[in-house]
Design a protein around this motif. Structure first.
Motif, short mmCIF file in Angstrom:
data_model
loop_
_atom_site.label_atom_id
_atom_site.label_comp_id
_atom_site.label_asym_id
_atom_site.label_seq_id
_atom_site.Cartn_x
_atom_site.Cartn_y
_atom_site.Cartn_z
N GLU A 1 0.80 -1.23 0.00
CA GLU A 1 0.00 0.00 0.00
C GLU A 1 0.83 1.28 0.00
O GLU A 1 0.28 2.37 0.01
CB GLU A 1 -0.93 0.00 1.22
CG GLU A 1 -1.98 -1.09 1.17
CD GLU A 1 -3.01 -0.94 2.27
OE1 GLU A 1 -3.23 0.19 2.74
OE2 GLU A 1 -3.60 -1.96 2.68
N LEU A 2 2.11 1.15 0.00
CA LEU A 2 2.97 2.33 0.09
C LEU A 2 3.77 2.52 -1.18
O LEU A 2 4.27 1.56 -1.77
CB LEU A 2 3.93 2.21 1.28
CG LEU A 2 3.26 2.26 2.66
CD1 LEU A 2 4.22 1.76 3.73
CD2 LEU A 2 2.80 3.67 3.00
N LYS A 3 3.91 3.78 -1.59
CA LYS A 3 4.74 4.11 -2.74
C LYS A 3 6.21 4.02 -2.33
O LYS A 3 6.55 4.06 -1.14
CB LYS A 3 4.42 5.53 -3.22
CG LYS A 3 2.97 5.73 -3.62
CD LYS A 3 2.72 7.20 -3.95
CE LYS A 3 1.24 7.45 -4.25
NZ LYS A 3 0.95 8.88 -4.46
N ASN A 4 7.08 3.92 -3.33
CA ASN A 4 8.52 3.84 -3.04
C ASN A 4 9.01 5.05 -2.26
O ASN A 4 9.83 4.93 -1.35
CB ASN A 4 9.31 3.70 -4.34
CG ASN A 4 9.15 2.33 -4.97
OD1 ASN A 4 8.81 1.37 -4.28
ND2 ASN A 4 9.38 2.23 -6.27
N GLU A 5 8.47 6.24 -2.63
CA GLU A 5 8.90 7.46 -1.92
C GLU A 5 8.47 7.42 -0.46
O GLU A 5 9.20 7.84 0.45
CB GLU A 5 8.32 8.71 -2.59
CG GLU A 5 8.63 8.85 -4.08
CD GLU A 5 7.68 8.04 -4.95
OE1 GLU A 5 6.46 8.05 -4.74
OE2 GLU A 5 8.21 7.38 -5.87
N GLU A 6 7.25 6.90 -0.22
CA GLU A 6 6.74 6.81 1.15
C GLU A 6 7.54 5.80 1.97
O GLU A 6 7.84 6.02 3.14
CB GLU A 6 5.26 6.45 1.13
CG GLU A 6 4.36 7.56 0.61
CD GLU A 6 2.92 7.12 0.44
OE1 GLU A 6 2.03 7.98 0.57
OE2 GLU A 6 2.68 5.92 0.18
#
Length: 450
Positions: free
Chosen positions: A198-203
């Motif tokens: 559920e998380l983007k790479n940046e997050e």
């Protein structure tokens, strides 16, 4: 109250080792086995037990470990223990030893260790469940079937000792990662569990950096097999797979016990063998040159960012800037005797009292002044990772040329990189290597030893 507020897990494994070794040796002494050389057997069986335990990871039982796994450990441990026990007769030619007596000894040891291990396991489970001691505050980032299952484990398996605080869902429109970080800081959260799917790479990068810089344990709930790598530690909470980002060797209780034992023994040798006569001698010289105390005490940041008083021989004339500015080249505050003891690192020797008291280690990341820690934690990425272990009198960064004054941004960045490398790759051999290099540098002299 002390045990509810402090982590004492590092003591469990060393105490378990000592109790099991006591059982093994006391039973060998009490039972009529007729050893020709009892001391040889006690030494042999003790070393054998330790070697098997390390190879078998017999004492690596966590709060979420299943009973079936403990039974497997016991079975494996005693298979090898049986083999080395009877090998003693052949190796050391003990013809008068009764095989039957050896068998009785083996059975008694098995029953005693088996009982003790399960009593220990049950005690800590009940301790966490009923007294609510040794608790970890946890937050889950993600909202899906796996995160819901994990939260159910936290809530239903109270014997694991996890206090579920909050769940954040990146799927919601009002999800703000900065608000999430603020919540984590304000609610004394110990561990963060993230759903990778559920998380983007940046997050993910932001969360990793936040956890490193704020001394939070970060673990991942995997979504597929692509996340696996050798650097990640794979564990099961009940039947839920969880991945740990960083495995720190000194968080292993055996490693921590070995390092602490060495610290205590070595600090006592220095205190009684060197400081017992050096302190009175230097006290006279320091006081004769300038008025003021013999020792200089300064508040610094240690393990888990806790402040402690670091001790040194006073090398400067008393001044109001001592807690704000480090010594620089040709610093007018440094006395004549101060220049000598700083150049030879003799001024650091009182820190062996810090080592003995447990606020420092012989080797580790050098502790910084509180003011500098606050500055660097805001400007240097992963700087706070240094505080996962105790600070040291000397360290890898120091022997690699990054000691003393921070003149450029590259100095503190490289110091942090070496410190993190040390934390993630610690070994007793590395400690000895750093100590030898430190002594050699003290005799050769260093450019920044002023």
């Amino acid at each position: 109250m002390f045990f509810k507020q402090h982590r004492f897990s590092n003591l469990i494994i060393p105490i378990s080792y000592l109790l099991d070794l006591l059982i093994i040796n006391v039973l060998a002494y009490l039972l009529p086995i007729q050893f020709q050389t009892p001391l040889l057997f006690h030494t042999y069986i003790s070393i054998g037990w330790i070697v098997i335990s390390l190879k078998n990871e017999f004492y690596k039982v966590y709060r979420y470990t299943k009973v079936a796994y403990i039974l497997m450990l016991l079975f494996t441990q005693f298979i090898f223990f049986f083999l080395i026990l009877y090998a003693f007769i052949g190796f050391f030619k003990q013809p008068i030893i009764s095989r039957l007596a050896m068998g009785q000894y083996f059975v008694f040891v098995f029953i005693a260790v088996f009982t003790l291990k399960f009593l220990n396991y049950t005690f800590f489970m009940k301790y966490r469940e009923r007294i609510k001691g040794n608790i970890r505050n946890v937050v889950v980032i993600g909202k899906n079937k796996k995160t819901d299952q994990l939260i159910s484990v936290f809530q239903e398996r109270s014997e694991f000792g996890y206090n579920f605080v909050c769940q954040f869902s990146p799927k919601l429109l009002d999800f703000d990662i900065e608000n999430c970080f603020e919540f984590l800081l304000n609610n004394n959260v110990d561990e963060i569990y993230c759903s990778v799917s559920e998380l983007k790479n940046e997050e993910l990068t932001q969360i990793i950096n936040f956890a490193d810089n704020n001394l939070k344990t970060l673990k991942f709930i995997p979504d597929n097999k692509n996340i696996f790598s050798k650097k990640l530690k794979f564990e099961y909470y009940d039947y839920i797979p969880v991945l740990s980002l960083r495995d720190i060797p000194l968080h292993n209780p055996i490693n921590a016990f070995l390092k602490r034992s060495f610290d205590v023994v070595f600090s006592l040798i220095i205190i009684f063998g060197l400081l017992s006569w050096l302190i009175p001698l230097l006290a006279i010289i320091i006081i004769l040159e300038s008025k003021g105390p013999v020792f200089f005490r300064q508040s610094r940041n240690g393990i888990d960012n806790r402040e402690f008083y670091c001790y040194k021989f006073r090398s400067m004339a008393p001044n109001k800037d001592a807690d704000n500015y480090s010594a620089t080249k040709n610093d007018m505050r440094v006395t004549k005797v101060g220049r000598f003891i700083r150049r030879t690192s003799i001024d650091e020797l009182p820190q062996f009292y810090n080592v003995l008291f447990g606020t420092m280690s012989v080797v580790g990341p050098r502790p910084h002044m509180v003011k500098h820690t606050n500055e660097y934690s805001a400007s240097v990425d992963k700087y706070m990772v240094r505080h996962f272990v105790k600070p040291g009198i000397t360290g890898l960064a120091q022997v690699r040329g990054y000691r003393g004054e921070i003149e450029t941004e590259a100095d503190i960045q490289n110091r942090t990189k070496f410190d993190i490398f040390y934390i993630e790759n610690w070994s007793l051999f590395l400690d000895f290597k750093i100590m030898v290099q430190t002594i050699m540098n003290a005799f050769k002299g260093e450019a920044k030893a002023y």
